[in-house]
Design a protein around this motif. Structure first.
Motif, PDB file in Angstrom:
ATOM      1  N   MET A 122      32.148  57.988  28.639  1.00  9.21           N
ATOM      2  CA  MET A 122      32.366  59.481  29.418  1.00  9.21           C
ATOM      3  C   MET A 122      31.420  60.002  30.131  1.00  9.21           C
ATOM      4  O   MET A 122      30.180  59.859  29.708  1.00  9.21           O
ATOM      5  CB  MET A 122      32.891  60.253  28.117  1.00  9.21           C
ATOM      6  CG  MET A 122      33.810  60.029  27.223  1.00  9.21           C
ATOM      7  SD  MET A 122      35.523  60.532  27.799  1.00  9.21           S
ATOM      8  CE  MET A 122      35.491  62.116  27.800  1.00  9.21           C
ATOM      9  N   PRO A 123      31.431  61.117  31.060  1.00 10.32           N
ATOM     10  CA  PRO A 123      30.482  61.472  31.818  1.00 10.32           C
ATOM     11  C   PRO A 123      29.888  62.544  30.871  1.00 10.32           C
ATOM     12  O   PRO A 123      30.503  63.461  30.292  1.00 10.32           O
ATOM     13  CB  PRO A 123      31.165  62.221  32.895  1.00 10.32           C
ATOM     14  CG  PRO A 123      32.801  61.580  33.068  1.00 10.32           C
ATOM     15  CD  PRO A 123      33.001  60.800  31.637  1.00 10.32           C
ATOM     16  N   TYR A 124      28.563  62.448  30.751  1.00 11.90           N
ATOM     17  CA  TYR A 124      27.672  63.344  29.828  1.00 11.90           C
ATOM     18  C   TYR A 124      28.142  64.886  30.275  1.00 11.90           C
ATOM     19  O   TYR A 124      28.016  65.697  29.250  1.00 11.90           O
ATOM     20  CB  TYR A 124      26.298  63.011  29.641  1.00 11.90           C
ATOM     21  CG  TYR A 124      26.263  61.793  29.031  1.00 11.90           C
ATOM     22  CD1 TYR A 124      26.570  61.721  27.635  1.00 11.90           C
ATOM     23  CD2 TYR A 124      25.937  60.602  29.751  1.00 11.90           C
ATOM     24  CE1 TYR A 124      26.564  60.208  27.013  1.00 11.90           C
ATOM     25  CE2 TYR A 124      25.672  59.364  28.936  1.00 11.90           C
ATOM     26  CZ  TYR A 124      25.915  59.114  27.702  1.00 11.90           C
ATOM     27  OH  TYR A 124      26.155  58.102  27.018  1.00 11.90           O
ATOM     28  N   GLU A 125      28.071  64.923  31.434  1.00 16.37           N
ATOM     29  CA  GLU A 125      28.076  66.530  32.008  1.00 16.37           C
ATOM     30  C   GLU A 125      29.508  67.175  31.766  1.00 16.37           C
ATOM     31  O   GLU A 125      29.449  68.224  31.293  1.00 16.37           O
ATOM     32  CB  GLU A 125      27.863  66.715  33.650  1.00 16.37           C
ATOM     33  CG  GLU A 125      28.806  65.955  34.421  1.00 16.37           C
ATOM     34  CD  GLU A 125      28.485  64.494  34.706  1.00 16.37           C
ATOM     35  OE1 GLU A 125      29.241  63.826  35.416  1.00 16.37           O
ATOM     36  OE2 GLU A 125      27.428  63.961  34.043  1.00 16.37           O
ATOM     37  N   LEU A 126      30.664  66.368  31.597  1.00 16.80           N
ATOM     38  CA  LEU A 126      31.671  66.813  31.167  1.00 16.80           C
ATOM     39  C   LEU A 126      31.828  66.936  29.611  1.00 16.80           C
ATOM     40  O   LEU A 126      32.500  68.204  29.122  1.00 16.80           O
ATOM     41  CB  LEU A 126      32.942  66.105  31.426  1.00 16.80           C
ATOM     42  CG  LEU A 126      33.136  65.797  33.133  1.00 16.80           C
ATOM     43  CD1 LEU A 126      34.139  64.695  33.314  1.00 16.80           C
ATOM     44  CD2 LEU A 126      33.584  67.152  33.698  1.00 16.80           C
ATOM     45  N   LEU A 127      31.308  66.123  29.025  1.00 12.02           N
ATOM     46  CA  LEU A 127      31.199  66.381  27.426  1.00 12.02           C
ATOM     47  C   LEU A 127      30.234  67.610  27.297  1.00 12.02           C
ATOM     48  O   LEU A 127      30.721  68.332  26.380  1.00 12.02           O
ATOM     49  CB  LEU A 127      30.551  65.113  26.899  1.00 12.02           C
ATOM     50  CG  LEU A 127      31.306  63.805  26.768  1.00 12.02           C
ATOM     51  CD1 LEU A 127      30.538  62.694  26.149  1.00 12.02           C
ATOM     52  CD2 LEU A 127      32.505  64.064  25.868  1.00 12.02           C
ATOM     53  N   ALA A 128      29.083  67.976  27.879  1.00 13.19           N
ATOM     54  CA  ALA A 128      28.428  69.206  27.622  1.00 13.19           C
ATOM     55  C   ALA A 128      29.146  70.143  28.037  1.00 13.19           C
ATOM     56  O   ALA A 128      29.259  71.084  27.342  1.00 13.19           O
ATOM     57  CB  ALA A 128      27.087  69.175  28.426  1.00 13.19           C
ATOM     58  N   GLY A 129      30.086  70.299  29.202  1.00 12.23           N
ATOM     59  CA  GLY A 129      30.808  71.473  29.425  1.00 12.23           C
ATOM     60  C   GLY A 129      31.817  71.786  28.432  1.00 12.23           C
ATOM     61  O   GLY A 129      32.171  72.891  28.172  1.00 12.23           O
ATOM     62  N   THR A 130      32.533  70.835  28.051  1.00 16.37           N
ATOM     63  CA  THR A 130      33.489  70.958  26.973  1.00 16.37           C
ATOM     64  C   THR A 130      32.847  71.486  25.595  1.00 16.37           C
ATOM     65  O   THR A 130      33.607  72.478  25.050  1.00 16.37           O
ATOM     66  CB  THR A 130      34.219  69.234  26.505  1.00 16.37           C
ATOM     67  OG1 THR A 130      34.723  69.009  27.867  1.00 16.37           O
ATOM     68  CG2 THR A 130      35.314  69.629  25.578  1.00 16.37           C
ATOM     69  N   THR A 131      31.886  70.972  25.158  1.00 19.84           N
ATOM     70  CA  THR A 131      31.123  71.522  24.073  1.00 19.84           C
ATOM     71  C   THR A 131      30.776  73.089  24.182  1.00 19.84           C
ATOM     72  O   THR A 131      31.240  73.897  23.615  1.00 19.84           O
ATOM     73  CB  THR A 131      29.841  71.048  23.760  1.00 19.84           C
ATOM     74  OG1 THR A 131      30.236  69.450  23.520  1.00 19.84           O
ATOM     75  CG2 THR A 131      29.021  71.317  22.675  1.00 19.84           C
ATOM     76  N   ALA A 132      30.170  73.314  25.556  1.00 24.20           N
ATOM     77  CA  ALA A 132      30.149  74.823  25.782  1.00 24.20           C
ATOM     78  C   ALA A 132      31.515  75.527  25.889  1.00 24.20           C
ATOM     79  O   ALA A 132      31.151  76.812  25.172  1.00 24.20           O
ATOM     80  CB  ALA A 132      29.339  74.695  27.065  1.00 24.20           C
ATOM     81  N   ALA A 133      32.242  75.243  26.347  1.00 27.24           N
ATOM     82  CA  ALA A 133      33.605  75.847  26.475  1.00 27.24           C
ATOM     83  C   ALA A 133      34.094  76.346  25.044  1.00 27.24           C
ATOM     84  O   ALA A 133      34.540  77.015  24.475  1.00 27.24           O
ATOM     85  CB  ALA A 133      34.853  75.115  27.194  1.00 27.24           C
ATOM     86  N   ILE A 134      33.966  75.243  24.165  1.00 24.72           N
ATOM     87  CA  ILE A 134      34.384  75.463  22.834  1.00 24.72           C
ATOM     88  C   ILE A 134      33.603  76.525  22.077  1.00 24.72           C
ATOM     89  O   ILE A 134      34.177  77.039  21.368  1.00 24.72           O
ATOM     90  CB  ILE A 134      34.470  74.063  21.935  1.00 24.72           C
ATOM     91  CG1 ILE A 134      35.578  73.258  22.732  1.00 24.72           C
ATOM     92  CG2 ILE A 134      34.550  74.171  20.643  1.00 24.72           C
ATOM     93  CD1 ILE A 134      35.782  71.701  22.173  1.00 24.72           C
ATOM     94  N   ASP A 135      32.207  75.962  22.401  1.00 24.05           N
ATOM     95  CA  ASP A 135      31.387  77.166  21.666  1.00 24.05           C
ATOM     96  C   ASP A 135      31.557  78.503  22.107  1.00 24.05           C
ATOM     97  O   ASP A 135      31.435  79.649  21.252  1.00 24.05           O
ATOM     98  CB  ASP A 135      30.071  76.777  21.808  1.00 24.05           C
ATOM     99  CG  ASP A 135      29.505  75.435  21.351  1.00 24.05           C
ATOM    100  OD1 ASP A 135      30.013  75.131  20.232  1.00 24.05           O
ATOM    101  OD2 ASP A 135      28.451  74.892  21.507  1.00 24.05           O
TER     102      ASP A 135
END
Length: 144
Positions: free
Chosen positions: A1-14
């Protein structure tokens, strides 16, 4: 998985979870569920106000609204081209969209004119003043 997408997903959930105040001992999943329930309640309240206001405008017909999703209303105004309505609303700093929204068969089944309909959508960041401004602008465009 692209790490930048994972980081963005986590930020959106937060961000979404932050819409509900934290309760002691509560995990992020529970907080997110409470936040999304609050968002749904907020958006549904605004949708009801919008629907009542639209019912008072001449020639307006609400064809459908999305159920259990973002409150989106699809409407037509008798004798008015939806693209012209969008342009008129834009002059009042109100954003709406017009067309068949890639659902030509659905639009035809709803009996929409060739140009489709006008769509108003609400989001968590909208408030009562946004709905009031949209209704006032549409009334002005219709000369009501």
């Amino acid at each position: 998985m692209p790490y930048e997408l994972l980081a963005g997903t986590t930020a959106a959930i937060d961000l979404l979870a932050s819409l509900a105040p934290a309760q002691e001992g509560e995990d992020r999943r529970s907080r997110l569920a409470r936040a999304m329930s609050a968002v749904e309640e907020h958006e549904d309240g605004l949708r009801r106000i919008l629907e009542r206001g639209l019912a008072g405008l001449p020639g307006v017909r609400v064809h459908s609204r999305a159920a259990r999703r973002t409150p989106t209303l699809l409407l037509t105004v008798e004798g008015c081209d939806p693209q012209q309505l969008v342009a008129g609303l834009a002059e009042h700093d109100v954003v709406a969209s017009a067309g068949t929204f890639y659902a030509a068969e659905g639009a035809r089944a709803l009996g929409l004119p060739v140009g489709g309909g006008l769509r108003f959508g609400l989001a968590p960041y909208n408030d009562r003043s946004d709905v009031d401004r949209a209704l006032t602008a549409l009334g002005a465009v219709l000369g009501a």
